[in-house]
Design a protein around this motif. Structure first.
Motif, short mmCIF file in Angstrom:
data_model
loop_
_atom_site.label_atom_id
_atom_site.label_comp_id
_atom_site.label_asym_id
_atom_site.label_seq_id
_atom_site.Cartn_x
_atom_site.Cartn_y
_atom_site.Cartn_z
N UNK A 202 -8.30 13.97 -67.57
CA UNK A 202 -7.05 14.42 -66.75
C UNK A 202 -7.14 13.39 -65.46
N UNK A 203 -7.92 12.88 -64.96
CA UNK A 203 -7.71 11.78 -63.84
C UNK A 203 -7.33 10.83 -64.45
N UNK A 204 -7.79 10.08 -65.72
CA UNK A 204 -7.32 9.04 -66.19
C UNK A 204 -5.74 9.09 -66.44
N UNK A 205 -5.48 10.28 -67.08
CA UNK A 205 -3.90 10.45 -66.97
C UNK A 205 -3.05 10.39 -66.14
N UNK A 206 -3.53 10.80 -64.92
CA UNK A 206 -2.84 10.63 -63.58
C UNK A 206 -2.89 9.22 -63.29
N UNK A 207 -3.81 8.62 -63.39
CA UNK A 207 -3.79 7.08 -63.05
C UNK A 207 -2.72 6.01 -64.10
N UNK A 208 -2.87 6.64 -65.24
CA UNK A 208 -1.65 6.17 -66.52
C UNK A 208 -0.25 6.68 -65.80
N UNK A 209 -0.07 7.74 -65.47
CA UNK A 209 1.16 8.22 -65.12
C UNK A 209 1.73 7.40 -63.85
N UNK A 210 0.74 6.89 -62.87
CA UNK A 210 1.02 6.25 -61.95
C UNK A 210 1.34 4.67 -62.38
N UNK A 237 15.57 5.30 -54.43
CA UNK A 237 15.28 6.91 -54.11
C UNK A 237 13.70 6.71 -53.85
N UNK A 238 13.33 7.18 -52.65
CA UNK A 238 12.12 7.37 -51.98
C UNK A 238 11.28 8.69 -52.81
N UNK A 239 12.03 9.61 -53.29
CA UNK A 239 11.32 10.84 -53.82
C UNK A 239 10.36 10.28 -55.11
N UNK A 240 10.69 9.43 -55.79
CA UNK A 240 9.87 8.83 -56.94
C UNK A 240 8.47 8.49 -56.34
N UNK A 241 8.33 7.96 -55.24
CA UNK A 241 7.02 7.08 -54.74
C UNK A 241 6.21 8.39 -54.60
N UNK A 242 6.59 9.51 -53.91
CA UNK A 242 5.96 10.53 -53.67
C UNK A 242 5.63 11.43 -55.05
N UNK A 243 6.47 11.28 -55.88
CA UNK A 243 6.26 12.24 -57.23
C UNK A 243 5.37 11.72 -58.11
N UNK A 244 5.50 10.32 -58.01
CA UNK A 244 4.63 9.32 -59.36
C UNK A 244 3.52 8.57 -58.49
N UNK A 245 3.58 8.58 -57.12
CA UNK A 245 2.28 7.62 -56.70
C UNK A 245 1.56 8.65 -55.80
N UNK A 248 0.39 12.26 -57.83
CA UNK A 248 -0.69 12.15 -58.77
C UNK A 248 -2.25 11.62 -58.18
N UNK A 249 -2.24 10.96 -57.23
CA UNK A 249 -3.63 10.37 -56.59
C UNK A 249 -4.28 11.55 -55.77
N UNK A 253 -7.96 13.12 -56.54
CA UNK A 253 -8.87 13.47 -55.77
C UNK A 253 -9.34 14.88 -55.48
N UNK A 254 -8.23 15.75 -55.55
CA UNK A 254 -8.52 17.55 -55.57
C UNK A 254 -9.18 17.86 -56.76
N UNK A 255 -8.91 16.96 -57.94
CA UNK A 255 -9.48 17.63 -59.23
C UNK A 255 -10.98 17.33 -59.34
N UNK A 256 -11.26 15.86 -58.75
CA UNK A 256 -12.82 15.54 -58.59
C UNK A 256 -13.40 16.39 -57.35
N UNK A 257 -12.74 16.96 -56.67
CA UNK A 257 -13.45 18.01 -55.63
C UNK A 257 -13.79 19.27 -56.38
N UNK A 258 -12.57 19.79 -56.90
CA UNK A 258 -13.09 20.86 -57.87
C UNK A 258 -14.17 21.09 -58.66
N UNK A 259 -14.19 19.76 -59.59
CA UNK A 259 -15.39 19.54 -60.45
C UNK A 259 -15.99 18.37 -60.19
N UNK A 260 -16.48 18.79 -59.09
CA UNK A 260 -17.35 17.56 -58.49
C UNK A 260 -18.59 17.15 -59.69
#
Length: 348
Positions: A202-210, A237-245, A248-249, A253-260
Motif C-alpha cells: 500500500x505505501x509503495x502504491x502511494x509513492x508510485x502514485x506520487x 491548477x494547484x489542487x493536483x499538488x494536494x491530491x497527488x502529492x 498520498x504522503x 505516514x498515517x498508514x504506518x502509524x495504524x500498522x506500525x
C-alpha cells in the motif's frame, strides 16, 4: 488603487497559492509525527523507522514554508525552500520502507533471496541518489526562469530522479512479493507477516502514485508549449499538488502509524520465525566474515551462496526458543512493559 502584489500573474506560481490547505496538511503531518514518535518510544523501534520521522520533519517544514509563501508569493527564498522540501519528502518516506523490508527479511531468513543488510544498503543508496537529484533539480528550477537552460537542467534532473524512484519502487515491491509468495508456499504466513506485506504494498502504491503525478507534471512543464505560455492543467491548477502529492504522503505516514511495524516485527534482528510458522528463536543473525574489499566488490555475495551460506535456520535445535511469546501468534511485544513482565515471570 487595488493592490495587485498578490496577483497570480506577478507571482512565482501560475495561480494564487491557497492559504488554508498548506496549514491543514502541515497540521495533519504534525499529528502523524506525534503519533509516530510516541509509538517509536513505546516499541523502541527508532532504528527501523527513523527515516519516517525524518521524512515527516522535512515534509511538514515544506508545507509550513508554503503556508508562509502563500501570503508573500513574490518571496523567492521561501519559494525555493518550500519547493525543495516538498520535493525531498517522498524519497525519504520511501526509505522508511526499505528498513522495514530488511527487518522482515531477518525475521524470515529462509525465504530471503539475498543478504538483508546488503539489500537495505542498496535500496538506501539508490534512495539517497534520488534525494540528491531531486534536491538539485528542485533548487535549479525554483531559482531560475522557465525556458532558461538552468530551468531545463533542473527539470531534467527531477525527471531522472522520478524515473529512478519509480524503478526502485517496482524492484522493492517485487522483493516484497517474492518473500510473500515464498512464505505462503511454505505455509509460513501468519497474520503479522501478511499485515507487513500488505502495508508495504500500500505505501509503495502511494509513492508510485506520487511519482506518476510528478512525471506528468514534469512532461507538461518542460515542453516548448509551456515555455511559450500554455501549460497543462497539472501545472496551472494547484489542487493536483494536494491530491497527488500531499494527500498520498499523509496517507502513507498515517498508514504506518495504524500498522506500525513495531507491533508486528521483533526489535531484535536475531530473532527469527521457525519453519513451523509459530515458534520464534534467537539465532546468530546474518554475519559476513569476508574482507571489506570483497563486501564492496560483491555486496550480494554472488560468488558463494546469495544468502550468505549460513542457513542457520536448518538447525533450529541449536538455538533458544523465545519464551516471551511469538509475534506470529500475536503474543509477543516490543514494549518495555512486556519485557519487564517477562523478566518478573522468570524471576518467580
Amino acid at each position: 488603487m487595488p493592490d495587485n502584489s498578490t496577483s497570480p500573474l506577478r507571482a512565482l506560481t501560475p495561480y494564487q497559492p491557497n492559504k488554508v490547505l498548506p496549514i491543514v496538511f502541515a497540521v495533519l503531518i504534525a499529528l502523524s509525527l506525534s503519533i509516530h514518535t510516541f509509538q517509536n518510544f513505546r516499541y523502541r523501534f527508532w532504528r527501523i523507522t527513523f527515516f519516517l520521522f525524518n521524512a515527516n520533519i522535512v515534509f511538514m517544514t515544506g508545507w509550513i514554508l508554503r503556508a508562509v509563501f502563500s501570503h508573500t508569493p513574490l518571496n523567492l527564498p521561501l519559494y525555493i525552500g518550500q519547493t525543495i522540501l516538498i520535493y525531498a519528502g517522498p524519497p525519504i518516506f520511501a526509505a522508511a520502507e526499505y528498513n522495514i523490508l530488511g527487518r522482515l527479511m531477518q525475521y524470515v531468513p529462509m525465504h530471503t533471496p539475498l543478504h538483508p543488510g546488503r539489500v537495505v544498503i542498496v535500496f538506501v543508496y539508490l534512495g539517497a541518489l534520488v534525494e540528491a537529484l531531486t534536491g538539485a533539480g528542485a533548487g535549479k528550477m525554483a531559482a531560475s526562469t522557465p525556458g532558461t537552460d538552468k530551468y531545463i537542467n533542473g527539470g531534467t534532473l527531477i525527471a531522472i530522479s522520478l524515473l529512478l524512484q519509480g524503478v526502485v519502487e517496482c524492484a522493492f515491491v517485487s522483493m516484497v512479493a517474492l518473500i510473500h509468495y515464498r512464505c505462503a508456499k511454505a505455509e509460513m504466513l501468519p497474520r503479522n507477516i501478511r499485515i507487513v506485506c500488505f502495508t508495504l504494498y500500500g505505501t509503495s502504491a502511494l509513492v508510485l502514485l506520487r511519482c506518476v503525478f510528478r512525471a506528468v507534471e514534469a512532461f507538461t512543464t518542460y515542453t516548448h508549449s509551456c515555455f511559450s505560455g500554455y501549460c497543462g492543467s497539472t501545472v496551472t491548477n494547484e489542487w493536483y499538488l494536494y491530491a497527488f502529492e500531499a494527500a498520498p504522503m499523509v496517507l502513507y505516514t498515517l498508514w504506518l502509524n495504524v500498522f506500525h511495524p513495531g507491533r508486528f516485527l521483533p526489535r531484535n534482528s536475531k530473532r527469527y520465525l521457525d519453519i513451523d510458522g509459530r515458534t520464534e528463536r534467537i539465532g546468530p543473525g546474518w554475519i559476513d566474515e569476508r574482507p571489506m574489499s570483497l563486501t564492496v566488490a560483491d555486496p550480494f555475495n554472488w560468488r558463494n551462496d546469495a544468502r550468505g551460506g549460513q542457513k542457520y535456520w536448518t538447525s533450529p535445535e541449536k538455538y533458544t526458543v523465545c519464551e516471551d511469546g511469538s509475534f506470529a501468534l500475536g503474543s509477543a511485544s516490543n514494549t518495555s512493559a512486556a519485557e519487564k513482565k517477562q523478566y518478573v515471570h522468570r524471576a518467580v
